[in-house]
Design a protein around this motif. Structure first.
Motif, PDB file in Angstrom:
ATOM      1  N   UNK A  14      -9.661   0.425  -2.431  1.00 45.99           N
ATOM      2  CA  UNK A  14     -10.299  -0.601  -1.601  1.00 45.99           C
ATOM      3  C   UNK A  14      -9.353  -1.770  -1.374  1.00 45.99           C
ATOM      4  N   UNK A  15      -8.656  -2.190  -2.416  1.00 45.97           N
ATOM      5  CA  UNK A  15      -7.735  -3.326  -2.293  1.00 45.97           C
ATOM      6  C   UNK A  15      -6.582  -2.989  -1.353  1.00 45.97           C
ATOM      7  N   UNK A  16      -5.991  -1.816  -1.517  1.00 47.47           N
ATOM      8  CA  UNK A  16      -4.853  -1.424  -0.679  1.00 47.47           C
ATOM      9  C   UNK A  16      -5.301  -1.225   0.767  1.00 47.47           C
ATOM     10  N   UNK A  17      -6.431  -0.561   0.973  1.00 46.21           N
ATOM     11  CA  UNK A  17      -6.915  -0.321   2.331  1.00 46.21           C
ATOM     12  C   UNK A  17      -7.279  -1.627   3.034  1.00 46.21           C
ATOM     13  N   UNK A  18      -7.851  -2.576   2.307  1.00 42.43           N
ATOM     14  CA  UNK A  18      -8.208  -3.840   2.955  1.00 42.43           C
ATOM     15  C   UNK A  18      -6.962  -4.645   3.302  1.00 42.43           C
ATOM     16  N   UNK A  19      -5.947  -4.609   2.455  1.00 39.03           N
ATOM     17  CA  UNK A  19      -4.692  -5.302   2.767  1.00 39.03           C
ATOM     18  C   UNK A  19      -4.026  -4.663   3.984  1.00 39.03           C
ATOM     19  N   UNK A  20      -4.072  -3.354   4.062  1.00 36.96           N
ATOM     20  CA  UNK A  20      -3.482  -2.664   5.208  1.00 36.96           C
ATOM     21  C   UNK A  20      -4.278  -2.953   6.482  1.00 36.96           C
ATOM     22  N   UNK A  21      -5.591  -3.027   6.390  1.00 36.15           N
ATOM     23  CA  UNK A  21      -6.416  -3.347   7.561  1.00 36.15           C
ATOM     24  C   UNK A  21      -6.061  -4.732   8.097  1.00 36.15           C
ATOM     25  N   UNK A  22      -5.812  -5.682   7.212  1.00 36.14           N
ATOM     26  CA  UNK A  22      -5.386  -7.016   7.641  1.00 36.14           C
ATOM     27  C   UNK A  22      -4.056  -6.949   8.377  1.00 36.14           C
ATOM     28  N   UNK A  39     -10.171  -0.833   9.892  1.00 35.73           N
ATOM     29  CA  UNK A  39     -10.513  -0.470   8.516  1.00 35.73           C
ATOM     30  C   UNK A  39     -10.480   1.049   8.322  1.00 35.73           C
ATOM     31  N   UNK A  40     -10.985   1.794   9.297  1.00 36.56           N
ATOM     32  CA  UNK A  40     -10.962   3.263   9.213  1.00 36.56           C
ATOM     33  C   UNK A  40      -9.529   3.790   9.254  1.00 36.56           C
ATOM     34  N   UNK A  41      -8.723   3.207  10.127  1.00 30.50           N
ATOM     35  CA  UNK A  41      -7.322   3.609  10.228  1.00 30.50           C
ATOM     36  C   UNK A  41      -6.615   3.339   8.903  1.00 30.50           C
ATOM     37  N   UNK A  53       0.402   1.367  -2.960  1.00 32.86           N
ATOM     38  CA  UNK A  53       0.344   0.029  -3.548  1.00 32.86           C
ATOM     39  C   UNK A  53       1.702  -0.378  -4.101  1.00 32.86           C
ATOM     40  N   UNK A  54       2.014  -1.656  -4.002  1.00 37.14           N
ATOM     41  CA  UNK A  54       3.223  -2.213  -4.611  1.00 37.14           C
ATOM     42  C   UNK A  54       2.755  -3.317  -5.547  1.00 37.14           C
ATOM     43  N   UNK A  55       3.134  -3.201  -6.794  1.00 28.68           N
ATOM     44  CA  UNK A  55       2.733  -4.177  -7.795  1.00 28.68           C
ATOM     45  C   UNK A  55       3.790  -5.273  -7.873  1.00 28.68           C
TER      46      UNK A  55
END
Length: 69
Positions: A14-22, A39-41, A53-55
């Motif tokens: 969820x965190x990675x997908x939301x950052x990518x959606x932004x 968001x779907x993309x 993800x990148x930490x």
């Protein structure tokens, strides 16, 4: 809808997908065929492994670098 029960860490997804959606909303080029909603993309990009993800304690991954042996 994404079946998050098959993911190793649903929170991270969820965190990675939301950052990518932004990023997509800000004009970044999609790495998969875009759907009507960013968001779907973003979810599809994460599920298909195009976005990882990148930490903060890791160096960024260079996709052009050869794989370590």
């Amino acid at each position: 809808m994404v079946d998050r029960s098959t993911l190793p860490n649903a929170f991270e997804f969820v965190v990675v997908a939301s950052a990518r959606a932004k990023q997509l909303l800000q004009g970044c080029v999609p790495k998969v065929e875009p759907s009507g909603k960013p968001a779907r993309t973003a979810q599809r990009e994460v599920l298909e492994g195009h976005v990882l993800p990148v930490y903060s304690d890791e160096a960024p991954i260079d996709p052009q670098a050869p794989a370590p042996v």
